[in-house]
Design a protein around this motif. Structure first.
Motif: not given
Length: 260
Positions: A110, A113-115
């Motif tokens: 996660q 993907r998000t950072q």
């Protein structure tokens, strides 16, 4: 051990088969890369970071290194919103990084993907410690360390400046035996200690392939990836202390009797 050394073998292959620009992704201190500055070399390094960041970070987590997202260099400063950041591009995103640090695949995925621009740190003193020394002393010690299988472990390079030797962390018999990192190597005051630094409980280090404010990147030494077993810190400390002393770095760890 063949499976456990898969990443170290991959790193060796990247160095053996790489072009000049890709060679900067791992360090070969016998043949240091000629291009350490300039926009072309920097762009090549950044492309490698983008291509292999997820793979290297995932491999580090699989090896048991607890991770947390970190800031990254942005312009002439830091991606954080702290005015006058004392260590731009070199610290965790969250103040709760010690409790946030994880090896859980879902959480790591996660974050990746998000950072997508984030560097990553590994929190020390949980499952591993890091002995951080000037590169000249580290190079001197490396031959002796690699000759002894008991002291062979992961080693990362912070450009041509410092080498980071990953070791197991010692569990003291008594809580009073804990050696807090503030003794000599707190990240915000690390520059005050140019010799050996022992990152243990309460500290952290950046993980390859973290981008550095200078434009360079962190890298694993060939055949010294995070999948290697972690050696006991004390024999490694002895060898690194001797090497630092040969270059005139006073060992600040000599006054600490940890576990004695």
């Amino acid at each position: 051990m063949a499976g456990r050394n898969r990443l170290s073998g991959w790193l060796r292959g990247r160095t053996d088969g790489a072009s000049g620009s890709a060679r900067g992704f791992t360090h070969d201190f016998a043949r240091p890369p000629k291009e350490t500055r300039g926009s072309r070399a920097r762009d090549a390094r950044q492309a490698l970071v983008t291509a292999h960041r997820d793979e290297l970070i995932t491999a580090a987590a699989e090896a048991g290194l607890p991770l947390a997202p970190a800031v990254y260099p942005e312009g002439f400063g830091c991606s954080c919103d702290r005015i006058g950041c004392p260590i731009p591009g070199l610290h965790p995103v969250s103040l709760a990084w010690q409790t946030q640090a994880s090896t859980e695949p879902e959480r790591i995925g996660q974050w990746l993907r998000t950072q997508p621009l984030a560097n990553f740190i590994t929190a020390t003193g949980i499952s591993h410690d890091v002995l951080d020394v000037p590169a000249e002393a580290g190079r001197l010690a490396l031959e002796r360390l690699t000759a002894d299988a008991a002291t062979l472990g992961p080693v990362a390079a912070q450009e041509e400046d410092r080498l980071l030797f990953f070791t197991a962390t010692r569990t003291p018999v008594d809580e009073e035996e804990w050696w807090p990192c503030e003794l000599d190597c707190h990240p915000e005051t690390a520059d005050e200690h140019p010799g050996i630094r022992w990152h243990c409980r309460g500290s952290y280090v950046l993980l390859p392939p973290a981008r550095l404010p200078s434009g360079g990147i962190m890298s694993w030494l060939p055949e010294h990836g995070p999948d290697l077993p972690l050696p006991d810190p004390l024999p490694v400390l002895d060898i690194l202390s001797d090497a630092c002393a040969q270059f005139g770095y006073e060992s600040e760890t000599e006054s600490v009797a940890w576990g004695r």
